[in-house]
Motif scaffolding. Structure first.
Motif, PDB file in Angstrom:
ATOM      1  N   ALA A 185       0.785  -1.035   0.215  1.00  0.00           N
ATOM      2  CA  ALA A 185       0.140   0.031   0.266  1.00  0.00           C
ATOM      3  C   ALA A 185       0.721   1.326   0.182  1.00  0.00           C
ATOM      4  N   LYS A 186       1.893   1.331   0.843  1.00  0.00           N
ATOM      5  CA  LYS A 186       2.222   2.552   0.726  1.00  0.00           C
ATOM      6  C   LYS A 186       3.565   2.603  -0.823  1.00  0.00           C
ATOM      7  N   ILE A 187       3.937   1.175  -0.955  1.00  0.00           N
ATOM      8  CA  ILE A 187       4.571   1.725  -2.832  1.00  0.00           C
ATOM      9  C   ILE A 187       3.341   1.741  -3.460  1.00  0.00           C
ATOM     10  N   LYS A 188       2.222   1.697  -3.008  1.00  0.00           N
ATOM     11  CA  LYS A 188       1.358   2.188  -4.268  1.00  0.00           C
ATOM     12  C   LYS A 188       1.136   3.672  -4.159  1.00  0.00           C
ATOM     13  N   ALA A 189       1.321   3.376  -3.314  1.00  0.00           N
ATOM     14  CA  ALA A 189       0.677   5.596  -2.832  1.00  0.00           C
ATOM     15  C   ALA A 189       1.855   5.896  -3.166  1.00  0.00           C
ATOM     16  N   LEU A 190       3.181   6.353  -3.467  1.00  0.00           N
ATOM     17  CA  LEU A 190       4.129   6.656  -3.737  1.00  0.00           C
ATOM     18  C   LEU A 190       4.166   6.740  -5.517  1.00  0.00           C
ATOM     19  N   GLN A 191       3.060   6.484  -6.050  1.00  0.00           N
ATOM     20  CA  GLN A 191       3.271   6.298  -8.002  1.00  0.00           C
ATOM     21  C   GLN A 191       4.303   6.255  -8.563  1.00  0.00           C
ATOM     22  N   PRO A 192       4.835   4.838  -8.165  1.00  0.00           N
ATOM     23  CA  PRO A 192       6.354   4.685  -8.665  1.00  0.00           C
ATOM     24  C   PRO A 192       6.508   4.186 -10.182  1.00  0.00           C
ATOM     25  N   ASP A 193       6.612   4.848 -11.141  1.00  0.00           N
ATOM     26  CA  ASP A 193       6.504   4.706 -12.478  1.00  0.00           C
ATOM     27  C   ASP A 193       7.776   3.185 -12.867  1.00  0.00           C
ATOM     28  N   ILE A 194       8.720   2.966 -11.680  1.00  0.00           N
ATOM     29  CA  ILE A 194       9.156   1.529 -11.984  1.00  0.00           C
ATOM     30  C   ILE A 194       9.933   1.433 -10.435  1.00  0.00           C
ATOM     31  N   ILE A 195      10.267  -0.233 -10.287  1.00  0.00           N
ATOM     32  CA  ILE A 195       9.925  -0.424  -8.963  1.00  0.00           C
ATOM     33  C   ILE A 195      11.660  -1.332  -9.170  1.00  0.00           C
ATOM     34  N   ILE A 196      12.534  -1.760  -8.673  1.00  0.00           N
ATOM     35  CA  ILE A 196      14.469  -1.882  -8.856  1.00  0.00           C
ATOM     36  C   ILE A 196      13.924  -3.222  -8.117  1.00  0.00           C
ATOM     37  N   ALA A 197      14.304  -4.114  -8.615  1.00  0.00           N
ATOM     38  CA  ALA A 197      14.199  -5.568  -7.698  1.00  0.00           C
ATOM     39  C   ALA A 197      15.648  -6.783  -7.800  1.00  0.00           C
ATOM     40  N   ASN A 198      15.913  -7.419  -7.443  1.00  0.00           N
ATOM     41  CA  ASN A 198      16.951  -8.392  -7.315  1.00  0.00           C
ATOM     42  C   ASN A 198      16.150  -9.463  -7.042  1.00  0.00           C
ATOM     43  N   LYS A 199      17.141 -10.547  -7.992  1.00  0.00           N
ATOM     44  CA  LYS A 199      16.524 -12.363  -8.326  1.00  0.00           C
ATOM     45  C   LYS A 199      16.443 -12.216  -6.862  1.00  0.00           C
ATOM     46  N   GLU A 200      18.135 -12.520  -5.974  1.00  0.00           N
ATOM     47  CA  GLU A 200      18.198 -13.097  -4.630  1.00  0.00           C
ATOM     48  C   GLU A 200      17.630 -12.508  -4.343  1.00  0.00           C
ATOM     49  N   GLU A 201      17.713 -10.737  -4.041  1.00  0.00           N
ATOM     50  CA  GLU A 201      17.298 -10.241  -2.734  1.00  0.00           C
ATOM     51  C   GLU A 201      15.469 -10.104  -2.207  1.00  0.00           C
ATOM     52  N   ASN A 202      14.658 -10.630  -3.258  1.00  0.00           N
ATOM     53  CA  ASN A 202      13.232 -10.381  -3.053  1.00  0.00           C
ATOM     54  C   ASN A 202      12.949 -11.711  -3.754  1.00  0.00           C
ATOM     55  N   THR A 203      11.952 -11.771  -3.460  1.00  0.00           N
ATOM     56  CA  THR A 203      10.546 -13.056  -3.485  1.00  0.00           C
ATOM     57  C   THR A 203       9.778 -12.879  -5.259  1.00  0.00           C
ATOM     58  N   LEU A 204       9.439 -14.084  -5.409  1.00  0.00           N
ATOM     59  CA  LEU A 204       9.179 -14.058  -7.013  1.00  0.00           C
ATOM     60  C   LEU A 204       7.419 -13.738  -6.345  1.00  0.00           C
ATOM     61  N   GLU A 205       7.398 -13.974  -5.114  1.00  0.00           N
ATOM     62  CA  GLU A 205       5.637 -13.382  -4.604  1.00  0.00           C
ATOM     63  C   GLU A 205       5.939 -12.059  -4.654  1.00  0.00           C
ATOM     64  N   ILE A 206       6.906 -11.195  -3.901  1.00  0.00           N
ATOM     65  CA  ILE A 206       6.960 -10.125  -3.738  1.00  0.00           C
ATOM     66  C   ILE A 206       7.295  -8.787  -5.553  1.00  0.00           C
ATOM     67  N   VAL A 207       7.730  -9.574  -6.529  1.00  0.00           N
ATOM     68  CA  VAL A 207       7.455  -9.436  -7.429  1.00  0.00           C
ATOM     69  C   VAL A 207       6.771  -8.920  -8.761  1.00  0.00           C
ATOM     70  N   ALA A 208       5.706  -9.966  -8.832  1.00  0.00           N
ATOM     71  CA  ALA A 208       4.660 -10.370  -8.883  1.00  0.00           C
ATOM     72  C   ALA A 208       3.275  -9.484  -8.480  1.00  0.00           C
ATOM     73  N   GLN A 209       3.087  -9.571  -7.152  1.00  0.00           N
ATOM     74  CA  GLN A 209       2.013  -8.484  -6.305  1.00  0.00           C
ATOM     75  C   GLN A 209       2.911  -6.789  -6.954  1.00  0.00           C
ATOM     76  N   LEU A 210       3.943  -6.476  -7.444  1.00  0.00           N
ATOM     77  CA  LEU A 210       4.022  -5.217  -7.749  1.00  0.00           C
ATOM     78  C   LEU A 210       4.046  -5.515  -8.721  1.00  0.00           C
ATOM     79  N   LYS A 211       4.026  -5.822  -9.740  1.00  0.00           N
ATOM     80  CA  LYS A 211       3.654  -5.882 -11.271  1.00  0.00           C
ATOM     81  C   LYS A 211       2.320  -4.768 -11.663  1.00  0.00           C
ATOM     82  N   GLU A 212       1.651  -5.114  -9.972  1.00  0.00           N
ATOM     83  CA  GLU A 212      -0.106  -4.831 -10.588  1.00  0.00           C
ATOM     84  C   GLU A 212      -0.106  -2.957 -10.437  1.00  0.00           C
ATOM     85  N   ILE A 213       1.237  -2.413 -10.341  1.00  0.00           N
ATOM     86  CA  ILE A 213       1.564  -1.393  -9.684  1.00  0.00           C
ATOM     87  C   ILE A 213       1.943  -0.338 -10.736  1.00  0.00           C
ATOM     88  N   CYS A 214       3.407  -1.216 -11.183  1.00  0.00           N
ATOM     89  CA  CYS A 214       4.186  -0.976 -12.300  1.00  0.00           C
ATOM     90  C   CYS A 214       5.351  -1.563 -12.764  1.00  0.00           C
TER      91      CYS A 214
END
Length: 268
Positions: A70-99
């Protein structure tokens, strides 16, 4: 419309250069800052400690494994930078709904340089990116000259206790160990599963008997009692506390890592 491809091979299309960035990876936050993108960074993790003032000036969106969507969505990002090792597939899948979520995959120094090159292209910071790549290339060549006179040493690189866990093969840490002529006794050991396996320290002697036991400063806060316990299970290994940021952070951190490695070798 411009298209860019991340290190997982995903194609991203942008009408304009992204100007609101959320970073989920401390080393990549540092790299974005070093490329002159402080103003564009709107959200970072609680582990993004370099430069330190970002924690006070940017929105903290959680950690690397748990984020506040919710916090990330409120920031209205144009892009989110993640990493295959540091972040989970679930997080990436969720955040793809935002940008768009740009995912890096870094196992080698060349991969690390590619992150800088990609960010330079993606955020229209090509000149800045090239300057950092040149610094890394110069530092790497200089370090090759430094290290070639050093003898190889067998090591075990610990990242956790209770249970004890190490960095094994196919990790960026392992690449940094190789760069330093540190032969990882857990590199591609078929008896272990995963890139950061749990190990039985009582078996260290028969599984390689390292000359150096390296205790990383992150993610676990190793103390003297851990050094003593681990040392007991080798023949004559020296136990050394090392700064984990220089072994595990990719991107522009490499420039400082070469100097750190020189100091480390000169103290061994």
């Amino acid at each position: 419309m411009k298209q860019f491809i991340d290190q997982l091979g995903t194609t991203h299309t942008f009408e304009h250069t992204p100007s609101r960035i959320v970073s989920l990876v401390p080393s990549q936050t540092e790299t974005l800052f070093d490329l002159g993108l402080e103003d564009e960074l709107v959200g970072v993790t609680k582990f993004c400690v370099h430069p330190f003032h970002l924690k006070a000036t940017k929105t903290i969106i959680g950690g690397t494994k748990q984020v506040n969507v919710a916090k990330i969505k409120a920031l209205q990002p144009d892009i989110i930078i993640a990493n295959k090792e540091e972040n989970t597939l679930e997080i990436v899948a969720q955040l793809k709904e935002i940008c768009p979520v740009w995912v890096t995959d870094v196992l080698t120094i060349e991969d690390s340089i590619q992150v800088i090159r990609d960010f330079g292209n993606l955020f229209n910071k090509r000149t800045d990116a090239q300057k950092w790549i040149q610094k890394i290339t110069f530092g790497l060549n200089d370090f090759y000259e430094f290290i070639k006179s050093k003898s190889a040493q067998k090591v075990a690189y610990f990242i956790w206790a209770n249970p004890y866990m190490v960095a094994a093969g196919e990790t960026y840490i392992n690449e940094m160990l190789k760069l330093n002529k540190f032969e990882n006794i857990y590199d591609f050991n078929p008896k272990y599963e995963g890139r950061y396996p749990e190990v039985i320290i009582q078996k260290m002697r028969i599984q390689g008997d390292p000359e150096l036991v390296l205790l990383s400063s992150e993610p676990f806060p190793f103390a003297d009692e851990h050094a003593f316990e681990l040392g007991r299970h080798t023949h004559h290994a020296r136990t050394v506390f090392v700064d984990g940021e220089y072994f595990s952070w990719h991107g522009t951190r490499l420039v400082k890592a070469f100097d750190y490695f020189k100091v480390l070798h000169n103290t061994l």
